[in-house]
Design a protein around this motif. Structure first.
Motif, PDB file in Angstrom:
ATOM      1  N   LYS A 599      30.645  46.227  37.341  1.00  0.00           N
ATOM      2  CA  LYS A 599      31.629  46.550  38.479  1.00  0.00           C
ATOM      3  C   LYS A 599      33.075  45.432  38.316  1.00  0.00           C
ATOM      4  O   LYS A 599      32.866  44.272  38.044  1.00  0.00           O
ATOM      5  CB  LYS A 599      31.004  46.744  39.845  1.00  0.00           C
ATOM      6  N   TYR A 600      34.144  46.149  38.491  1.00  0.00           N
ATOM      7  CA  TYR A 600      35.277  45.392  38.158  1.00  0.00           C
ATOM      8  C   TYR A 600      36.304  45.588  39.444  1.00  0.00           C
ATOM      9  O   TYR A 600      36.166  46.504  40.104  1.00  0.00           O
ATOM     10  CB  TYR A 600      36.137  45.558  36.996  1.00  0.00           C
ATOM     11  N   TYR A 601      37.305  44.621  39.886  1.00  0.00           N
ATOM     12  CA  TYR A 601      38.330  44.722  40.610  1.00  0.00           C
ATOM     13  C   TYR A 601      39.649  44.221  39.872  1.00  0.00           C
ATOM     14  O   TYR A 601      39.666  43.428  38.781  1.00  0.00           O
ATOM     15  CB  TYR A 601      37.932  43.844  41.844  1.00  0.00           C
ATOM     16  N   VAL A 602      40.702  44.613  40.526  1.00  0.00           N
ATOM     17  CA  VAL A 602      42.013  44.502  40.125  1.00  0.00           C
ATOM     18  C   VAL A 602      42.465  43.035  40.605  1.00  0.00           C
ATOM     19  O   VAL A 602      42.401  42.841  41.876  1.00  0.00           O
ATOM     20  CB  VAL A 602      43.181  45.403  40.400  1.00  0.00           C
ATOM     21  N   LEU A 630      41.717  43.078  35.137  1.00  0.00           N
ATOM     22  CA  LEU A 630      40.268  43.689  35.690  1.00  0.00           C
ATOM     23  C   LEU A 630      39.327  42.690  35.514  1.00  0.00           C
ATOM     24  O   LEU A 630      39.089  42.167  34.366  1.00  0.00           O
ATOM     25  CB  LEU A 630      39.901  44.925  35.130  1.00  0.00           C
ATOM     26  N   PRO A 647      44.124  48.295  44.488  1.00  0.00           N
ATOM     27  CA  PRO A 647      44.789  47.943  43.204  1.00  0.00           C
ATOM     28  C   PRO A 647      46.215  47.161  43.840  1.00  0.00           C
ATOM     29  O   PRO A 647      46.531  46.101  43.406  1.00  0.00           O
ATOM     30  CB  PRO A 647      45.128  48.761  42.151  1.00  0.00           C
ATOM     31  N   TYR A 675      37.506  51.276  43.147  1.00  0.00           N
ATOM     32  CA  TYR A 675      36.157  50.967  42.472  1.00  0.00           C
ATOM     33  C   TYR A 675      36.614  51.208  40.544  1.00  0.00           C
ATOM     34  O   TYR A 675      37.081  52.278  40.389  1.00  0.00           O
ATOM     35  CB  TYR A 675      34.967  51.762  42.748  1.00  0.00           C
ATOM     36  N   PHE A 676      36.123  50.199  40.069  1.00  0.00           N
ATOM     37  CA  PHE A 676      36.418  50.191  38.773  1.00  0.00           C
ATOM     38  C   PHE A 676      35.180  49.957  38.000  1.00  0.00           C
ATOM     39  O   PHE A 676      34.355  48.878  38.244  1.00  0.00           O
ATOM     40  CB  PHE A 676      37.489  49.197  38.267  1.00  0.00           C
ATOM     41  N   TYR A 677      34.695  50.539  37.113  1.00  0.00           N
ATOM     42  CA  TYR A 677      33.377  50.413  36.574  1.00  0.00           C
ATOM     43  C   TYR A 677      33.670  50.346  34.826  1.00  0.00           C
ATOM     44  O   TYR A 677      34.339  51.212  34.412  1.00  0.00           O
ATOM     45  CB  TYR A 677      32.199  51.159  36.848  1.00  0.00           C
ATOM     46  N   GLU A 678      32.719  49.716  34.203  1.00  0.00           N
ATOM     47  CA  GLU A 678      32.664  49.695  32.708  1.00  0.00           C
ATOM     48  C   GLU A 678      31.421  50.292  32.372  1.00  0.00           C
ATOM     49  O   GLU A 678      30.319  49.280  32.779  1.00  0.00           O
ATOM     50  CB  GLU A 678      33.185  48.152  32.092  1.00  0.00           C
ATOM     51  N   VAL A 722      35.845  52.894  30.923  1.00  0.00           N
ATOM     52  CA  VAL A 722      36.161  52.657  32.222  1.00  0.00           C
ATOM     53  C   VAL A 722      36.369  53.650  33.059  1.00  0.00           C
ATOM     54  O   VAL A 722      37.034  54.731  32.895  1.00  0.00           O
ATOM     55  CB  VAL A 722      37.557  51.687  32.365  1.00  0.00           C
ATOM     56  N   SER A 724      37.526  55.048  36.917  1.00  0.00           N
ATOM     57  CA  SER A 724      37.936  54.524  38.499  1.00  0.00           C
ATOM     58  C   SER A 724      37.571  55.609  39.447  1.00  0.00           C
ATOM     59  O   SER A 724      37.457  56.728  38.952  1.00  0.00           O
ATOM     60  CB  SER A 724      39.347  54.207  38.164  1.00  0.00           C
TER      61      SER A 724
END
Length: 769
Positions: A599-602, A630, A647, A675-678, A722, A724
């Motif tokens: 999980k990622y964030y800006v 990210l 963001p 929400y951002f996912y790789e 990725v 979102s």
């Protein structure tokens, strides 16, 4: 405004640079990996295009094919189960080559007393064997079923020298047959007809001990011209039993003399119907030509039961004439019930015909001709209008064989007339399959002896579509099933074969004689591949157009695998080289799974990876335009104060970009993902396939995305994507509808599904009882 356009372009450049650097490192770790991409074009595997066969997959301007015309007189000796024949062949050399000799096929020699065919396989003692096979192998003299050649003569009656090499006969002609010339010669022969219920002979008789009659299904009964083509000259590979036939188109005039109480039909148009039919039969036939909704019985069960007791010593000669066919076959018996129905195909009427002994009823009277008619409609819709005047289904025990306009099919009820669903669907399916062979290879005339999948695989694929369409057209015939229970075609059903012991699996592009499991190899796997190609890779519209283009390009011609592969791409603008390579040229399998998720964030703050990237190039933040990053939540870059923010809330750079480049209305319409996912997907299997994913979110919604197979083109092992979303991601399933024949579904989900072992499943079953 210009500043932020430059910033956005720079961001794309840097992201691309980082990605490219990562790929290069991967390539360095695995030397040669990238160069051996599964997406490499098939130039090395394909034959070079030329004037005979174009690069588009169509026949070239100099394409040619030979012609062989036959005039035959055949006599069937019912008392001794023997056949006698004389034929005159007129062979036309349309090739640019002068031919020094001619090759004919003597396929019955596979059953000669001294045939080497039974000796070609090892394997030791089988686990079990049918009594008929055991008896024929160990309890008597070998059956003497080979051709006895009485003579080979030229048009003036002069003997021609010939040499027989097992199942091939070379006829030596006085002078070379030049391009454009014809040569006429005659052959006289006879052979003992085998009992086809022993060792599954493709042609022969079945004996009925209760009434002392035989029912004959006769094919490969005459010396047939071998194919001479631009691909390999004479196709004179021996017939060992599995590889079927390569044959030349021509016209036939055939007179067949049988006992007077027999009912006969075969390839071609019956020329003397009024001489061989009774007055009642003629009246019923005329009615059948106008009956489009149901079959009309021409010879009834009551009539054949009376005929079974007669054994006439008189004879009748049935005269058949066929144009532009690659072969000839017929069936005859005093036991045959006969029914017919007219079928409208395009602007023509075609007769759907069934011949069956009373042992086939009530199943055959109910379904056979109905299935024949449906098959003609279904196949015609997907390829070309059926061009021949009729299609005949003949009931024969344990049979499934095909010839122009006629085929033999199994499916016998119990003696009391009852039958299981297995017998019913088996009978329907084999009729669809064998009638369907009229299209592949009887008209689209591939070389069966070399490329078994080009007729069996394509036909099995067409059979699958016809079966499903039959279930839709006749729901009452398949009730209570929701759809027709096809045995082959569904991706999940090929998984046991593709995941099996690699030592007993061969590529589809193998000669039929050289594979361990011919059914899965030449029938099921190519049919499944084409089904996946239609439903998942190309889509029905593109696939159907390309497939119909192939069928219509190669009607009454001799296509090769390359002609099929090239046409499918030429008519669709879809690059399928990776697909042909994986499915047809290798024994690889499909296995795609979820390897991991982050999980990622800006943020506006450069991440550690970005800092390392800049340090390696002696760069500082001052050297870069304003950028957006990210950051992984489970890393030292994580800032808990930014968690859950949009963001534009967590990035001043992005907020300023939106303020300077969007109107207030545009900003109000923006839906910012929180929400951002790789997600990393891996591919343990060797075949690249589209990555089909179902994403599930916390609010209960789902989203299905199909990433094209090209997503694997730069890394054959794994790929990261990725995703979102405005709501939290709670589940991932790869290939949720089992469309790709994935052999291992245990790695297809996140969170990973807990699967019970056999003992736990056993306990659950006990609790439920």
């Amino acid at each position: 405004m210009r500043l932020f356009k430059y910033t956005f372009a720079s961001l794309l450049f840097l992201v691309g640079a980082v990605s490219f650097a990562q790929e290069t490192e991967q390539q360095k770790r695995e030397p040669g990996h990238y160069n051996q991409s599964k997406f490499k074009q098939l130039y090395e595997e394909f034959a070079t295009p030329n004037n005979y066969r174009s690069a588009s997959g169509a026949p070239g301007p100099d394409y040619y094919q030979q012609q062989a015309d036959y005039v035959m007189d055949i006599t069937l000796d019912d008392k001794n189960a023997k056949i006698y024949g004389e034929e005159t062949i007129t062979y036309t050399n349309n090739s640019p080559d002068d031919l020094e000799y001619l090759w004919l096929q003597l396929d019955q020699n596979v059953r000669a007393k001294d045939s080497k065919a039974p000796l070609r396989n090892g394997g030791g003692v089988p686990l079990a064997e049918q009594p008929s096979s055991f008896a024929s192998q160990y309890m008597g003299e070998p059956f003497d079923g080979g051709f006895n050649i009485d003579y080979v003569k030229d048009a003036s009656g002069k003997a021609l020298p010939y040499t027989i090499n097992f199942t091939m006969m070379r006829v030596d002609i006085p002078t070379p047959l030049k391009s454009g010339e014809q040569y006429t010669f005659s052959v006289k022969w006879n052979y003992n007809i085998p009992d086809h219920t022993v060792n599954r002979a493709r042609s022969g008789y079945e004996y009925f001990p209760k009434d002392g009659n035989r029912a004959y299904v006769i094919a490969q009964f005459f010396p047939r011209m071998a194919v001479y083509s631009d691909v390999e000259g004479w196709q004179n590979h021996q017939f060992w039993g599995s590889g079927e036939f390569a044959l030349t188109f021509g016209n036939y005039e055939v007179d067949i003399t049988v006992p007077a109480d027999h009912i006969l039909d075969g390839t071609g148009v019956l020329q003397n119907r009024k001489e061989v039919y009774t007055k009642e039969m003629m009246q019923r036939y005329e009615k059948a030509t106008k009956s489009y909704d149901k079959p009309v019985i021409i010879v009834t069960q009551e009539e054949i039961e009376a005929a079974e007791k007669g054994f006439s010593n008189k004879t009748k000669t049935w005269k058949l004439k066929a144009e532009n066919v690659r072969d000839f076959a017929f069936a005859t018996s005093r036991k045959f019930i006969l029914d017919m129905q007219a079928v409208k195909i395009g602007n023509r009427d075609v007769m759907a015909v069934s011949m069956y002994p009373k042992e086939g009823n009530p199943l055959w009277e109910e379904y056979s001709t109905k299935v024949v008619a449906h098959t003609l409609r279904s196949y015609s819709a997907h390829t070309f209008d059926y061009p021949y005047p009729k299609a005949i289904s003949v009931h024969a025990k344990n049979q499934g064989m095909e010839y122009p306009m006629i085929c033999w099919n199994y499916g016998r009820p119990n003696e009391d007339g009852t039958y299981s669903d297995r017998v019913k669907y088996g009978m329907m399916s084999v009729i669809i399959h064998e009638v369907g062979h009229n299209f592949f290879p009887m008209i689209v005339n591939s070389d069966e002896r070399q490329w078994g999948w080009m007729d069996e695989g394509l036909d099995t694929f067409m059979q699958y579509m016809a079966e499903q369409e039959f279930g839709e057209a006749y729901p009452e015939a398949i009730a209570p099933n929701d759809k027709y229970p096809s045995r082959r075609g569904d991706p999940a059903k090929i998984v046991p074969y593709m995941s099996g012991d690699q030592s007993t699996i061969s590529p589809i592009m193998s000669n039929p004689e050289n594979v361990y499991q011919l059914g899965p190899n030449a029938y099921a796997k190519p049919a499944t591949a084409l089904n996946i190609l239609r439903e998942t890779v190309m889509g029905r519209e593109l696939f159907d157009h390309a497939f119909k283009t192939y069928a219509q390009r190669w009607m009454f011609k001799h296509p090769t695998p390359e002609d099929f592969f090239r046409t499918m791409e030429d008519a669709s603008a879809v690059d399928l080289d990776y697909f042909w390579r994986g499915w047809f040229y290798t024994t690889d399998y499909v296995d795609i799974g979820v390897k991991g998720i982050k999980k990622y964030y800006v943020t506006d703050k450069p991440t550690k990876k970005m800092q390392e990237y800049m340090a390696a190039r002696n760069m500082t933040e001052a050297d870069l335009p304003p950028l957006v990053y990210l950051a992984e939540e489970d890393s030292e870059d994580f800032d808990p104060n930014l968690k859950g923010k949009s963001p534009s809330e967590s990035s001043q750079t992005l907020k300023e970009f939106m303020m300077d480049n969007m109107t207030a209305e545009e900003r109000a319409a923006v839906k910012e993902p929180k929400y951002f996912y790789e997600i990393t997907y891996d591919k343990p299997g060797g075949i690249p396939m589209p990555l089909i994913v179902e994403y599930t979110y916390a609010d209960g919604t789902t989203k299905n995305i199909t990433y094209p197979a090209e997503i694997w083109r730069k890394n054959d092992d794994e790929v990261s994507i990725v995703v979102s979303s405005s709501t939290e991601l709670t589940g991932i399933v790869v290939d949720p509808k089992m469309e790709t024949a994935d052999i291992d579904t245990t790695n297809n989900s996140w969170p990973k599904k807990e699967e019970q072992n056999d003992f736990d499943q056993f306990k659950e079953n006990i609790k439920g009882k």
